[in-house]
Design an enzyme around this catalytic site. Structure first.
Site, PDB file in Angstrom:
ATOM      1  N   ALA A  93      -6.097  -3.761 -10.765  1.00 58.93           N
ATOM      2  CA  ALA A  93      -7.251  -4.087 -11.610  1.00 58.93           C
ATOM      3  C   ALA A  93      -6.735  -4.837 -12.826  1.00 58.93           C
ATOM      4  CB  ALA A  93      -7.968  -2.821 -12.048  1.00 58.93           C
TER       5      ALA A  93
ATOM      6  N   LYS B 122     -14.410  -7.890 -11.312  1.00 61.85           N
ATOM      7  CA  LYS B 122     -14.487  -6.670 -12.116  1.00 61.85           C
ATOM      8  C   LYS B 122     -15.203  -7.019 -13.418  1.00 61.85           C
ATOM      9  CE  LYS B 122     -11.607  -3.643 -14.924  1.00 61.85           C
ATOM     10  NZ  LYS B 122     -10.254  -3.251 -15.322  1.00 61.85           N
TER      11      LYS B 122
ATOM     12  N   THR C 137       4.778  -8.091  -9.300  1.00 64.97           N
ATOM     13  CA  THR C 137       3.749  -8.880  -9.997  1.00 64.97           C
ATOM     14  C   THR C 137       4.355  -9.586 -11.211  1.00 64.97           C
ATOM     15  OG1 THR C 137       2.139  -7.237  -9.285  1.00 64.97           O
ATOM     16  CG2 THR C 137       1.445  -8.748 -11.007  1.00 64.97           C
TER      17      THR C 137
ATOM     18  N   GLY D  55      10.822  -9.246  -7.855  1.00 65.44           N
ATOM     19  CA  GLY D  55       9.768 -10.021  -7.196  1.00 65.44           C
ATOM     20  C   GLY D  55       8.476  -9.234  -7.076  1.00 65.44           C
TER      21      GLY D  55
ATOM     22  N   ILE E 179      -1.025  -5.643 -16.340  1.00 64.36           N
ATOM     23  CA  ILE E 179      -0.947  -7.073 -16.031  1.00 64.36           C
ATOM     24  C   ILE E 179      -1.320  -7.903 -17.260  1.00 64.36           C
ATOM     25  CG2 ILE E 179      -1.994  -8.883 -14.581  1.00 64.36           C
ATOM     26  CD1 ILE E 179      -2.050  -6.600 -12.359  1.00 64.36           C
TER      27      ILE E 179
END
Ligand code: FAD
Length: 515
Positions: A47, A75, A12, A10, A362
Site C-alpha cells: 500500500a 487507494k 522495492t 533488489g 515506500i
C-alpha cells in the site's frame, strides 16, 4: 570519468532507487544493482501514500503502462476499524479539506454536527470507498474536478518538492510484480543487474567502503554505494557500524505475520482503500489487489506470541486462509543515526522503518531517493551535502513517527494492557505540547510537526476526530460566526457524493477496462 553507483539489494527500495537514478541522470552515471536469489525480499509493502504518483510520473509511466502489470488498484483512503471501540469505522481520505469563511470544514463540523460521521460529512472519498467505486469515470476523468490532470500544464517532471500537489489517491500493488516491472524498466535503460551474494565489504584506511566482495562476480567498486539490503543493513549497519536509534519506546509493534489470500474481485468488488483493523495487540491490514488480498497482523511481541498472532489473523480472514502459508516477520523499528555515512547511503528498511500503519515505507523510500538526487555527491563540499541529506530524511521519518504515535495515544480504545500502556508511553516533548493545543483547536500548520513528512494538518485532524481518545472542542470564536455558508457546504458535500455515486463505475469495472 563517469560517477558510478552500486546498489545492494533488489527489493522495492533497490529497484525504485535504480530506476529513479536512471530517469534523473540518464547515461551520465553508471548504475549496477547486485541482488541475491538466496536472500529473499521482505515480501510485503503493497500500500502506498498519495505522493507516489510523482514517482511514476517522473519515470514517464502512465497508469495503463504499469498498473495492469502489477495487479495494482487505487487507494483513496485508509479505513480505520475498531480504534475507538468495536464496530466503529472512520476514514482518513486523500482529500484536501474544504475551507469556509477561512475556517476548515471540520472545525465547523464540530459545531454543527449534521451527523456523527465527520468523514462522510466533510469529504467525498468515504462515500466512494463504501461504494467500492472507482476514482475515475470510464473515460478516465478523475472524480475530483479541482484536480488538474492536463499534461500540457506540467511539461516538467514533478517531485515531492512541489508539496502543494496532493493527489487524491495512491495505489496498492503486488510488490514483487512491481520489482520485476522496475527491473525491466531500469535494465532496458542501461542499469546493470548482477544476481549474486555480497559476502564481504572491505573498507579503506579512512573507513570508507573500498569495494564489495561477491561470491561469483569478484569485487564491485563504485563512487557511491546505496544500501538497499533490507533490515540486514549490510553496509550501513554492519560494515560501517552506524548506530541505530530505536523508536520502540513509543511504538512497540515489532512483529508481523502476513497472508496472501486469493479473491475473486469480480464477485467481491474492490474497496479503494487500505483497511487497518485494531486488534488486542496491534492491528491487521487489508490491502485489496486485483487478484488477491494482502493481509497481516502487526503486533508487539511483548503482548502477543507469534502463534497467537497467526491464529487471530486466520480467524480474521476466515475459511479463505485455510492452507495458506503465513509469512512471519521481525521488524526493526527506528532509524540509523545517519542514513548517509561516507560513501554509503542507506535507503529503505536498511536505513529505517516506522511501522506499516498509514503505509509510509515506500513514501520514505521515495523521499530518500529524491533527496539523494538533490544532494547527489560531486567532488567537493560532500560533507555539506551529506549533512543536508541526513537532516532531511531524519526529519521525515521523525515526523512519520509522531503521526503514528498519535494513532495509539489518541485511540479511545483502552480495554487491555496493550491499549492502556499506549496512553502511558512518553511522547516527544514537542508532541506533548501539540497534543495539549489540539484540545483547544483542531491541529493546523502551527500545531503539527513542522518539517516535511508528507502528512498535512488535515490528516492529523481526521485522526484526532476519528480516534476519539483526545478531548476536542471547537474554537469558541466559531460561535460568533454566521454558520449559513458552512451549513450550505456540508449539504453540498452530501449532494456531490450522491451525484458521483450515480455516475462513477465500480473500481473492478474501471480496472478491467484498463487491462
Ligand atoms: P527488502 O525487500 O528486504 O530487500 C532486500 C534486498 O537486499 C533483497 O533483494 C535481498 O536479496 C538483498 N540482499 C540483502 N543482503 C544481500 C547480500 N548480502 N547480497 C546480495 N543481496 C542482498 N511499506 C509501505 O509503503 N506500505 C506498506 O503497506 C508496507 N507494509 C509493510 C508491512 C510490513 C510487515 C513490513 C515489515 C514492511 C512494510 N512496508 C510497507 C515497508 C516496505 O515493505 C519496505 O519499505 C519495502 O518493501 C522496501 O524493502 P527493501 O527493499 O528495503 O528491503
Amino acid at each position: 570519468m563517469k560517477q558510478s553507483v552500486v546498489v545492494l539489494g533488489g527489493g522495492t527500495a533497490g529497484w525504485m532507487a535504480s530506476a529513479y537514478l536512471r530517469a534523473a541522470f540518464g547515461n551520465n552515471i553508471d548504475v549496477t544493482v547486485v541482488e541475491s536469489r538466496r536472500i529473499g525480499t521482505i515480501g510485503v509493502g503493497e500500500a502506498t501514500f498519495s505522493t507516489v504518483r510523482h514517482f511514476f510520473d517522473y519515470l514517464g509511466l502512465s497508469e495503463s503502462d504499469w498498473m495492469p502489470e502489477c495487479n495494482a488498484t487505487y487507494k483513496l483512503a485508509v479505513r480505520l476499524e475498531d480504534w475507538r471501540a468495536p464496530g466503529d469505522v472512520f476514514y482518513h481520505p486523500f482529500e484536501r479539506m474544504r475551507i469556509v469563511d477561512g475556517v476548515p470544514l471540520t472545525d465547523w463540523w464540530q459545531r454543527l454536527r449534521p451527523t456523527e460521521r465527520f468523514d462522510h460529512d466533510c469529504f467525498l472519498i468515504p462515500w466512494l470507498c463504501d461504494a467500492k467505486a472507482s476514482p475515475r469515470h470510464l473515460d478516465g476523468r478523475l472524480f475530483e474536478q479541482d484536480f488538474a490532470e492536463d499534461p500540457d500544464r506540467q511539461p516538467y517532471r514533478t517531485t515531492l518538492a512541489e508539496q502543494n500537489t496532493q493527489f487524491p489517491y495512491a495505489y496498492h500493488f503486488d510488490a514483487s510484480l512491481l520489482a520485476d516491472f522496475l527491473t525491466r524498466y531500469a535494465v532496458e535503460r542501461g542499469v546493470r543487474q548482477i544476481i549474486d551474494d555480497v559476502v564481504d565489504v572491505r573498507l579503506d584506511e579512512r573507513g570508507w567502503i573500498d569495494h564489495l566482495v561477491t561470491k561469483g562476480h569478484g569485487e564491485l567498486r563504485a563512487d557511491l554505494y546505496v544500501d538497499c539490503s533490507g533490515f540486514r543493513s549490510r553496509l550501513l549497519g554492519q560494515a560501517l557500524d552506524e548506530p541505530f536509534i530505536s523508536f520502540q519506546d513509543a511504538l512497540p509493534n515489532d512483529r508481523a505475520v502476513a497472508l496472501r489470500v486469493p479473491v475473486d474481485t469480480a464477485v467481491e468488488g474492490i474497496r479503494p482503500c487500505t483497511t487497518a483493523t485494531a486488534q488486542d495487540a496491534g492491528w491487521i491490514w487489508t490491502i485489496p489487489l486485483l487478484d488477491r488480498i494482502g493481509t497481516g497482523y502487526v503486533y508487539a511481541a511483548d503482548y502477543c506470541e507469534p502463534e497467537e498472532a497467526e491464529r487471530v489473523l486466520r480467524e480474521f480472514v476466515g475459511p479463505a486462509a485455510d492452507g495458506l502459508e503465513a509469512n512471519h516477520i521481525r521488524m526493526r523499528i527506528g532509524r540509523s543515526r545517519r542514513a548517509w555515512v561516507n560513501n554509503c547511503v542507506g535507503i529503505g528498511l536498511s536505513a529505517g522503518f516506522v511501522e506499516p500503519l498509514q503505509s509510509t515505507g515506500i513514501f520514505l523510500i521515495q523521499h530518500a531517493i529524491e533527496q539523494l538526487v538533490r544532494y547527489f555527491p560531486g567532488t567537493e563540499r560532500e560533507s555539506v551535502l551529506r549533512d543536508g541529506y541526513n537532516l532531511s530524511v531524519a526529519r521525515a521519518i521523525e515526523g512519520v513517527r509522531e503521526f503514528l504515535i498519535l494513532h495509539y495515544r489518541g485511540a479511545a480504545r483502552a480495554d487491555n494492557d496493550y491499549w492502556r500502556d499506549a496512553k502511558r508511553r512518553a511522547v516527544p516533548d514537542d508532541m506533548a505540547w501539540r497534543l495539549e493545543q489540539w484540545q483547544g483547536k483542531l491541529p493546523d500548520n502551527d500545531t503539527t510537526y513542522p518539517y516535511y513528512h508528507a502528512f498535512e494538518p488535515y490528516s492529523y485532524v481526521c485522526m484526532a476526530l476519528g480516534l476519539g481518545g483526545i478531548p476536542l472542542h471547537h474554537p469558541p470564536a466559531l460561535d460568533l460566526f454566521d454558520a449559513a455558508r458552512a451549513q450550505h457546504e456540508l449539504s453540498r458535500v452530501r449532494e456531490q457524493a450522491q451525484a458521483l455515486l450515480k455516475t462513477l463505475p465500480s473500481q473492478a469495472e474501471y480496472l478491467s477496462r484498463l487491462r
